[in-house]
Scaffold this active site. Structure first.
Site, PDB file in Angstrom:
ATOM      1  N   PRO A  98      -0.042  13.718   2.463  1.00 22.75           N
ATOM      2  CA  PRO A  98      -0.911  14.095   3.579  1.00 22.75           C
ATOM      3  C   PRO A  98      -1.765  12.910   4.008  1.00 22.75           C
ATOM      4  CG  PRO A  98      -1.755  14.995   1.519  1.00 22.75           C
ATOM      5  CD  PRO A  98      -0.442  14.364   1.194  1.00 22.75           C
ATOM      6  N   ASP A 118      -3.699   8.611   1.170  1.00 26.48           N
ATOM      7  CA  ASP A 118      -3.083   9.856   0.707  1.00 26.48           C
ATOM      8  C   ASP A 118      -4.207  10.789   0.274  1.00 26.48           C
ATOM      9  OD1 ASP A 118      -1.774  11.901  -0.639  1.00 26.48           O
ATOM     10  OD2 ASP A 118      -0.340  10.566  -1.639  1.00 26.48           O
ATOM     11  N   HIS A 119      -4.367  11.898   1.014  1.00 31.34           N
ATOM     12  CA  HIS A 119      -5.494  12.787   0.758  1.00 31.34           C
ATOM     13  C   HIS A 119      -5.363  13.565  -0.551  1.00 31.34           C
ATOM     14  CE1 HIS A 119      -9.299  14.028   1.987  1.00 31.34           C
ATOM     15  NE2 HIS A 119      -9.038  14.696   3.104  1.00 31.34           N
ATOM     16  N   ARG A 120      -4.199  13.497  -1.201  1.00 33.18           N
ATOM     17  CA  ARG A 120      -4.068  14.109  -2.527  1.00 33.18           C
ATOM     18  C   ARG A 120      -4.835  13.307  -3.569  1.00 33.18           C
ATOM     19  NH1 ARG A 120       2.299  14.097  -3.277  1.00 33.18           N
ATOM     20  NH2 ARG A 120       1.848  11.953  -2.613  1.00 33.18           N
ATOM     21  N   VAL A 178      -7.040  10.463  -2.572  1.00 36.51           N
ATOM     22  CA  VAL A 178      -8.252   9.864  -2.027  1.00 36.51           C
ATOM     23  C   VAL A 178      -8.943  10.863  -1.109  1.00 36.51           C
ATOM     24  CG1 VAL A 178      -9.168   7.919  -0.710  1.00 36.51           C
ATOM     25  CG2 VAL A 178      -7.111   7.616  -2.111  1.00 36.51           C
TER      26      VAL A 178
END
Length: 477
Positions: free
Chosen positions: A270, A447-449, A451
């Site tokens: 994401p 990567d929102h997983r 960060v």
């Protein structure tokens, strides 16, 4: 009486890049009838990661090229056959027509009793070991004897030989003459020996020849090196001038791998992208000062990209969680102990992202040297597969194309990528007054997983602060 026995050996396409399944033959350096020796480069191939020269692991005479230049070949498929000289042996009298057949039957048996030399990954050399193989075809010549009638064979249409273009007066099909230390020097400098003019005795390339060629390349690249950022170059698609109809461009090699990787990255991680505008006037002055003073070394290339890289590495040092990887199988976030800084580069074969190993542990001078070598190697198309593996965070410079910013897609397996826009003169509030300043836009995708918004914002803010006041690189680093 004696018999001269020749056996045909096939050289198969090796796996030149850790698990790749195919490669495209770019050019042949030999043709049927040429004599080849163990270790001689016979062709250049392009994999999904890089262009690689293939050495042949035995001596002999080229019998046939199975594929022309431009063909894509699966790993493990034979690409060339070589007639290898065997040992002389006794021959039965002419009245015994079965003798040749017996000799043919004996040859494979003798071959299977000896250790076979296997072709392995390029760069690891040949190894010896026993292996089960099919019977090899042999050719027997008998002196003063009547050969047995041979059964008619089905005609095979030979593939036209493709010969590499002559470069720097090097004869087609011949490998440039140079001693191993000179070859290593050329490899380290990213120089193709076929382009070097030899001055040594009998046409041997010397160290001085390599250094002279490197100096000429450096002089030719001096003007482009002054551009704000020099890591990326664009190559237009081969569309004929005046074409009005559709043009189809095959997707293979580096372009194919890049497309697959970007699709996988976009639909797996994401993405979130944040932007910030930065006054880099002081950074540009600092770059000019470093160039004029020579304090990093007279031969060291200095550019704004160097300070961008140093700023990002300093931000990673302050926030190591950004230098991470998502482990789907273990459902863990792996924070990498070493920063391998990738630099996205557009080359004639497509986009590649070589990386500087342990960039976080280098001084500013060491980083400048490593960055210069990476850029030169990428421009010459000599980046090795190993140089593109193991990256942990990346910089992509769209500013070299006059673009202000973008939303970069993550390099697969990495948590963040920093895009640097072009540097423009803009009206800016400085010390309470609106004055012209040099400004650029930074974009950080992550990567929102791994960060969250806080971590991504802190990293981007640190990079911006360091570029706004580059002296902080010393105090913060």
């Amino acid at each position: 009486m004696t018999t001269e026995v020749r056996s045909l050996r096939e050289f198969k396409m090796p796996d030149v890049g850790e698990g790749l399944t195919e490669a495209e033959i770019l050019s042949w350096y030999v043709k049927p009838g040429d004599t080849v020796t163990d270790g001689q480069v016979v062709c250049e191939v392009e994999t999904a990661k890089a262009a690689v020269e293939l050495p042949i692991p035995f001596n002999g005479v080229v019998e046939q090229l199975f594929f022309p230049a431009g063909a894509t070949v699966d790993v493990g498929t034979a690409i060339i056959s070589v007639a290898v000289a065997g040992e002389a042996g006794a021959v039965a009298p002419a009245a015994a027509p079965a003798a040749p057949a017996a000799a043919e039957a004996a040859a494979p048996a003798a071959a299977s009793a000896e250790p076979e030399r296997r072709e392995v990954l390029v760069g690891y050399g040949p190894r010896t070991g026993t292996a089960q193989r099919r019977a090899r075809r042999t050719t027997t010549t008998t002196v003063n004897a009547t050969p047995a009638p041979a059964a008619p064979a089905a005609p095979v249409a030979p593939v036209p030989a493709q010969v590499a273009p002559v470069v720097a007066e090097q004869p087609v099909g011949e490998r440039p003459l140079a001693k191993p230390p000179v070859r290593k020097l050329a490899k380290d400098l990213g120089i193709d020996l076929r382009a070097v003019v030899a001055t040594g005795q009998d046409g041997v390339i010397t160290r001085e020849d390599v250094h002279a060629h490197a100096s000429a390349l450096a002089a030719a690249q001096a003007a482009p090196a002054e551009r704000p950022v020099e890591a990326e170059q664009v190559q237009a698609l081969p569309v004929p001038v005046g074409t009005t109809g559709d043009v189809r461009v095959p997707i293979k090699g580096v372009r194919k791998a890049t497309a697959q990787a970007m699709v996988a990255s976009a639909f797996t991680a994401p993405h979130v992208t944040e932007f910030v505008q930065v006054d880099v006037t002081r950074t540009m002055k600092f770059v000019r000062r470093l160039k004029e003073s020579g304090e990093l070394g007279r031969d060291v290339r200095i550019s704004p990209l160097l300070l961008v890289a140093k700023a990002l590495l300093t931000a990673v040092k302050r926030h190591p969680e950004i230098n991470a990887q998502w482990d789907e199988a273990a459902q863990e976030i792996v924070i990498k102990g070493q920063v391998n800084l990738g630099i996205a580069a557009a080359t004639p074969r497509g986009l590649i992202v070589p990386n500087i190993k342990d960039a976080g542990g280098k001084t500013l001078t060491g980083l400048a040297v490593a960055l210069g070598e990476l850029i030169d190697t990428a421009r010459q198309g000599k980046t090795s597969p190993g140089d593109m593996q193991g990256g942990t965070i990346t910089i992509t410079n769209v500013g070299v194309f006059g673009v202000d910013t973008g939303t970069p897609i993550l390099n697969p397996g990495e948590a963040a990528i920093l895009a640097v826009g072009t540097i423009r003169d803009m009206p800016w509030v400085h010390k309470g007054k609106v004055v012209p300043r040099q400004v650029t836009t930074l974009a950080l995708s992550f990567d929102h997983r791994l960060v969250d918004g806080e971590l991504g914002s802190k990293v981007l803010a640190d990079v911006a602060a360091l570029l706004e006041r580059p002296k902080r690189l010393i105090t913060w680093g």
